[in-house]
Write a protein that holds these residues in place. Sequence first.
Motif, mmCIF file in Angstrom:
data_model
loop_
_atom_site.group_PDB
_atom_site.id
_atom_site.type_symbol
_atom_site.label_atom_id
_atom_site.label_comp_id
_atom_site.label_asym_id
_atom_site.label_seq_id
_atom_site.Cartn_x
_atom_site.Cartn_y
_atom_site.Cartn_z
ATOM 1 N N HIS A 56 1.274 -1.582 -0.224
ATOM 2 C CA HIS A 56 -0.284 0.075 0.149
ATOM 3 C C HIS A 56 0.796 1.355 0.252
ATOM 4 O O HIS A 56 2.087 1.259 0.884
ATOM 5 C CB HIS A 56 -0.544 -0.409 1.197
ATOM 6 C CG HIS A 56 -2.073 1.112 0.990
ATOM 7 N ND1 HIS A 56 -2.819 1.372 -0.492
ATOM 8 C CD2 HIS A 56 -2.510 1.865 1.948
ATOM 9 C CE1 HIS A 56 -3.287 2.354 1.033
ATOM 10 N NE2 HIS A 56 -2.960 2.882 1.286
ATOM 11 N N ARG A 57 0.503 1.835 -1.104
ATOM 12 C CA ARG A 57 1.612 3.558 -0.772
ATOM 13 C C ARG A 57 2.504 3.594 -1.395
ATOM 14 O O ARG A 57 3.685 3.898 -0.412
ATOM 15 C CB ARG A 57 1.244 3.960 0.279
ATOM 16 C CG ARG A 57 -0.898 4.959 0.725
ATOM 17 C CD ARG A 57 -0.155 5.477 1.700
ATOM 18 N NE ARG A 57 -1.509 5.694 2.548
ATOM 19 C CZ ARG A 57 -1.782 5.548 3.765
ATOM 20 N NH1 ARG A 57 -0.826 6.311 4.883
ATOM 21 N NH2 ARG A 57 -3.109 5.313 4.665
ATOM 22 N N THR A 75 -1.907 -5.744 12.708
ATOM 23 C CA THR A 75 -1.624 -3.931 13.338
ATOM 24 C C THR A 75 -0.223 -4.072 12.966
ATOM 25 O O THR A 75 0.877 -3.786 12.880
ATOM 26 C CB THR A 75 -2.501 -4.317 14.714
ATOM 27 O OG1 THR A 75 -3.593 -4.171 15.062
ATOM 28 C CG2 THR A 75 -0.875 -3.192 15.444
ATOM 29 N N CYS A 116 0.950 -3.563 9.591
ATOM 30 C CA CYS A 116 1.435 -2.493 8.732
ATOM 31 C C CYS A 116 2.559 -1.922 9.144
ATOM 32 O O CYS A 116 3.020 -1.696 8.435
ATOM 33 C CB CYS A 116 -0.301 -1.286 9.619
ATOM 34 S SG CYS A 116 -1.541 -2.436 8.877
ATOM 35 N N LEU A 144 2.999 1.885 7.563
ATOM 36 C CA LEU A 144 1.851 2.135 7.197
ATOM 37 C C LEU A 144 1.000 2.492 8.886
ATOM 38 O O LEU A 144 1.421 1.301 9.627
ATOM 39 C CB LEU A 144 1.317 1.723 6.255
ATOM 40 C CG LEU A 144 1.641 1.306 5.384
ATOM 41 C CD1 LEU A 144 0.804 0.148 4.514
ATOM 42 C CD2 LEU A 144 1.343 2.660 4.208
ATOM 43 N N PRO A 145 -0.088 3.781 9.026
ATOM 44 C CA PRO A 145 -0.638 3.202 10.122
ATOM 45 C C PRO A 145 -1.498 2.201 10.237
ATOM 46 O O PRO A 145 -2.004 1.332 9.267
ATOM 47 C CB PRO A 145 -1.709 4.475 9.746
ATOM 48 C CG PRO A 145 -1.308 4.689 8.708
ATOM 49 C CD PRO A 145 -0.429 4.285 7.867
ATOM 50 N N ASP A 146 -1.985 1.571 11.399
ATOM 51 C CA ASP A 146 -2.747 0.738 12.045
ATOM 52 C C ASP A 146 -4.094 0.748 11.103
ATOM 53 O O ASP A 146 -4.922 1.380 11.047
ATOM 54 C CB ASP A 146 -3.061 0.774 13.480
ATOM 55 C CG ASP A 146 -3.477 -0.740 14.103
ATOM 56 O OD1 ASP A 146 -4.098 -1.850 13.118
ATOM 57 O OD2 ASP A 146 -4.680 -1.012 15.073
ATOM 58 N N SER A 165 -4.484 0.250 7.676
ATOM 59 C CA SER A 165 -4.466 0.253 6.262
ATOM 60 C C SER A 165 -4.158 -0.594 5.975
ATOM 61 O O SER A 165 -4.893 -0.402 4.280
ATOM 62 C CB SER A 165 -3.035 0.424 6.371
ATOM 63 O OG SER A 165 -1.949 2.254 6.952
ATOM 64 N N TRP A 166 -4.411 -1.898 5.586
ATOM 65 C CA TRP A 166 -5.176 -2.844 5.179
ATOM 66 C C TRP A 166 -6.644 -2.620 4.776
ATOM 67 O O TRP A 166 -6.821 -3.784 3.623
ATOM 68 C CB TRP A 166 -4.387 -4.618 5.864
ATOM 69 C CG TRP A 166 -4.958 -4.107 6.812
ATOM 70 C CD1 TRP A 166 -5.484 -3.765 7.700
ATOM 71 C CD2 TRP A 166 -6.379 -5.430 7.219
ATOM 72 N NE1 TRP A 166 -5.661 -4.433 9.189
ATOM 73 C CE2 TRP A 166 -6.876 -5.424 8.690
ATOM 74 C CE3 TRP A 166 -7.554 -5.574 6.641
ATOM 75 C CZ2 TRP A 166 -8.340 -5.585 9.274
ATOM 76 C CZ3 TRP A 166 -9.012 -6.585 7.326
ATOM 77 C CH2 TRP A 166 -8.888 -6.294 8.239
ATOM 78 N N GLU A 215 -7.525 0.098 3.946
ATOM 79 C CA GLU A 215 -7.950 1.205 2.807
ATOM 80 C C GLU A 215 -8.019 0.740 1.089
ATOM 81 O O GLU A 215 -7.593 -0.060 0.857
ATOM 82 C CB GLU A 215 -6.241 2.306 2.917
ATOM 83 C CG GLU A 215 -6.725 2.611 4.792
ATOM 84 C CD GLU A 215 -5.274 3.512 4.430
ATOM 85 O OE1 GLU A 215 -4.559 4.220 3.736
ATOM 86 O OE2 GLU A 215 -5.546 4.182 5.172
ATOM 87 N N SER A 270 -5.497 -0.698 -0.986
ATOM 88 C CA SER A 270 -4.080 -1.409 -0.160
ATOM 89 C C SER A 270 -4.354 -3.856 -1.402
ATOM 90 O O SER A 270 -5.296 -3.600 -1.081
ATOM 91 C CB SER A 270 -4.531 -2.102 1.275
ATOM 92 O OG SER A 270 -5.718 -2.377 1.488
#
Length: 192
Positions: A132-133, A156, A159, A164-166, A168-169, A171, A174
């Motif tokens: 992701h990202r 968690t 991520c 990545l922030p918690d 994020s999976w 979003e 992703s």
Amino acid sequence: MAVSFSLTDEEQKCLGALAVGAIDDALAGRPLAAPRAETVPASMHRQLGCFVTLTIHGRLRGCIGLIQADTPLYDNVWRMALSAAFRDPRFRQLSAAEWPLTDVEINVLDSLSPCPNPDDIVIGRHGLVLRHRGRTGVFLPSVPVEQGWTLPQYLTHLCAKAGLPDGSWKEPGSQLLWYESFAFNVKRGQAD
């Protein structure tokens, strides 16, 4: 989803000998020569990812791998063994004094596929990859077992490993991928 291959005792011994032999050669200062295709069983020519993990007294000492491969398994194991011993950026290079104390584990990875439902993830069976990202986080199936994580903790930490922030999976955009692996411990006498 299930591992689409298995490894015989002889295949495990072959891969173990390649991993241990590579590290032995490097520590002894011998020239490093990648294994030749004709010296390994045809089954080792399949293009599979792998991880080589080194531990000393149960503590991580190096772990490097390929999630997906476009080169043969035998070559990947040889290269990842050298990388785990000498190129893991988290550790100094493995020393000759440490080598006799070092345990070696090889994980051969099956193909990645999209995880259809995170609730279907089985701790100890499924390894995960989060993309992701422009970032990627990876865990072998054994990691959440070793750490005692629940499924929410597994996600968690995945991520976090990807930076990545918690959550994020979840979003849009992703990719949560899963895979299974065939793991085995290398008996140190295999390279002899």
